[in-house]
Design an enzyme around this catalytic site. Sequence first.
Site, PDB file in Angstrom:
ATOM      1  N   HIS A  16       0.829  -1.223   0.000  1.00  0.00           N
ATOM      2  CA  HIS A  16       0.000   0.000   0.000  1.00  0.00           C
ATOM      3  C   HIS A  16       0.856   1.263   0.000  1.00  0.00           C
ATOM      4  O   HIS A  16       0.443   2.301   0.487  1.00  0.00           O
ATOM      5  CB  HIS A  16      -0.958   0.033   1.198  1.00  0.00           C
ATOM      6  CG  HIS A  16      -1.649  -1.274   1.453  1.00  0.00           C
ATOM      7  ND1 HIS A  16      -2.823  -1.635   0.845  1.00  0.00           N
ATOM      8  CD2 HIS A  16      -1.292  -2.331   2.236  1.00  0.00           C
ATOM      9  CE1 HIS A  16      -3.179  -2.852   1.256  1.00  0.00           C
ATOM     10  NE2 HIS A  16      -2.251  -3.302   2.086  1.00  0.00           N
TER      11      HIS A  16
ATOM     12  N   SER B 227      14.665  21.648 -16.354  1.00  0.00           N
ATOM     13  CA  SER B 227      13.472  22.458 -16.566  1.00  0.00           C
ATOM     14  C   SER B 227      13.881  23.756 -17.223  1.00  0.00           C
ATOM     15  O   SER B 227      14.954  24.299 -16.938  1.00  0.00           O
ATOM     16  CB  SER B 227      12.804  22.737 -15.221  1.00  0.00           C
ATOM     17  OG  SER B 227      11.990  23.877 -15.310  1.00  0.00           O
TER      18      SER B 227
ATOM     19  N   LYS C 267      15.946  21.797 -11.186  1.00  0.00           N
ATOM     20  CA  LYS C 267      15.263  20.547 -11.502  1.00  0.00           C
ATOM     21  C   LYS C 267      16.122  19.537 -12.269  1.00  0.00           C
ATOM     22  O   LYS C 267      16.894  19.891 -13.145  1.00  0.00           O
ATOM     23  CB  LYS C 267      14.002  20.822 -12.328  1.00  0.00           C
ATOM     24  CG  LYS C 267      12.943  21.586 -11.603  1.00  0.00           C
ATOM     25  CD  LYS C 267      12.264  20.774 -10.513  1.00  0.00           C
ATOM     26  CE  LYS C 267      11.453  19.667 -11.106  1.00  0.00           C
ATOM     27  NZ  LYS C 267      10.067  19.938 -11.310  1.00  0.00           N
TER      28      LYS C 267
ATOM     29  N   GLU D 258       9.326   8.536 -16.989  1.00  0.00           N
ATOM     30  CA  GLU D 258       7.944   9.010 -17.171  1.00  0.00           C
ATOM     31  C   GLU D 258       7.436   8.702 -18.573  1.00  0.00           C
ATOM     32  O   GLU D 258       6.268   8.338 -18.761  1.00  0.00           O
ATOM     33  CB  GLU D 258       7.862  10.515 -16.916  1.00  0.00           C
ATOM     34  CG  GLU D 258       8.030  10.859 -15.443  1.00  0.00           C
ATOM     35  CD  GLU D 258       8.203  12.353 -15.216  1.00  0.00           C
ATOM     36  OE1 GLU D 258       7.647  12.855 -14.244  1.00  0.00           O
ATOM     37  OE2 GLU D 258       8.895  13.021 -16.007  1.00  0.00           O
TER      38      GLU D 258
END
Length: 464
Positions: free
Chosen positions: A161, A282, A288, A295
């Site tokens: 979980h 970024s 970043k 992704e």
Amino acid sequence: MSEKSSSQLWTGRFTEATDAFVERFTASEHFDRRLYRHDILGSMAHARMLNKVGVLNDAELKAILDGLQAIRDEIERGEFDWRPELEDVHMNIEKRLTDRIGDAGKKLHTARSRNDQVATDVRLYLRDAIDEIIGELLRFQRGLVELAATQSDTILPGFTHLQVAQPVTLGHHLLAWYEMLVRDQSRLEDCKARMNVMPLGSAALAGTSFPIDRAYTAEQLGFERPSDNSLDSVSDRDFAIEFVSAAALIMTHLSRMAEELIIWASPLVGFIELPDRYCTGSSIMPQKKNPDVAELVRGKTARVHGHLTALLTLMKSQPLAYNRDNQEDKEPLFDTVDTVRDSLHAFADMIPSMQVHAKRMYEAARKGFATATDLADYLVRKGVPFRDAHEIVGKAVRYGVEQGKDLGEMELAELQRFSDVIGEDVFAVLTLEGSVSARDHLGGTAPTQVRAQIEKARERLAKY
Ligand code: ARG
């Protein structure tokens, strides 16, 4: 009425040229040209068979083989003039052959149809594509096993979980990914074995009136055997669906891995650092470093799942035998091949070279009451029934949460407030090392078990 176009190969019964829009609408050469190599291989084998059974003489065969070889070179040099009005890869190549060698070229299509030709080409293509994908799967498996070998003692929290559950070893976690890939490989091998049956000779749908030798053609093309039913052979796309289904599951696995990598690489978690060359920055936030490759793999999973649905739906209403609908099998299929191969390629490079922050992992496991089950098991060994032990440890955890202390950080006296059977020996089970090494059986997370699994995996991989 417009003039008939002379370049098409089936204009005999027509009095009117194809509408320019329809020509574009029906054309597939811009995507099925990818099949050129396999189309040529199939044609060469077919021509040799026609020569063997006496349909083509030796001079015709030689002209055809040389012509096809020259066309392959032309295509590979980028000099081939692909023509949409010739519809597809098959007719582009056949027309070019006839332009080059004359009448012998026109005889190549004896005893075959584009229907059995395309069904053969796609199988030949996919056979090679599967080999290439299995190559990437193996490279990835090896990378995971060797990384696991350096991380068999590294401890991190295991989750259920997405809550800290019990400590596990990183090697054990990486080998869980390896197991998924082993199953993926066997699914592809299985699919390839069923795919390796030759449709050629089925012609349009019913077979041909020429005395063909299908076993000879099949042997040349490395097929296991010729197919048994011509109607089924020209219409069957099960092999494509099976492949895309295996690929969809590979992508599901990669997507699950991607999800974990993204979480692990978040500065809030900080378990790993992905190599710079696999991340992007970024345009606005200078700090970043984004896990874009992971992704994108997660994102690309969606299109492969879509392709599976597309192919199942493509087939569901088709009567026997061939229907032009089948031309729509190629784009989903090709995109699946590209996507799954590239995604595996990326992960096979990226994951084995990620940097592991073992200390962060260890701290996270130490903070999350990850050894609560070990304390319960300890109480059970001292004679407490498991349900009571569960309750006792739950209370100790609640106390720990209030005090900001993990179980292993409590004094003996503090622990004894929850049960008087607890003794000095409890601390051995409350350590993370004690917890993982106690799970020392086949399939368990103990470093000794992980090392044994690594040896087993290495032996298996040495066979490829
Ligand atoms: N381009 C077609 C396909 O991909 C080849 C077969 C066409 N056959 C036909 N009878 N129109 O399916």
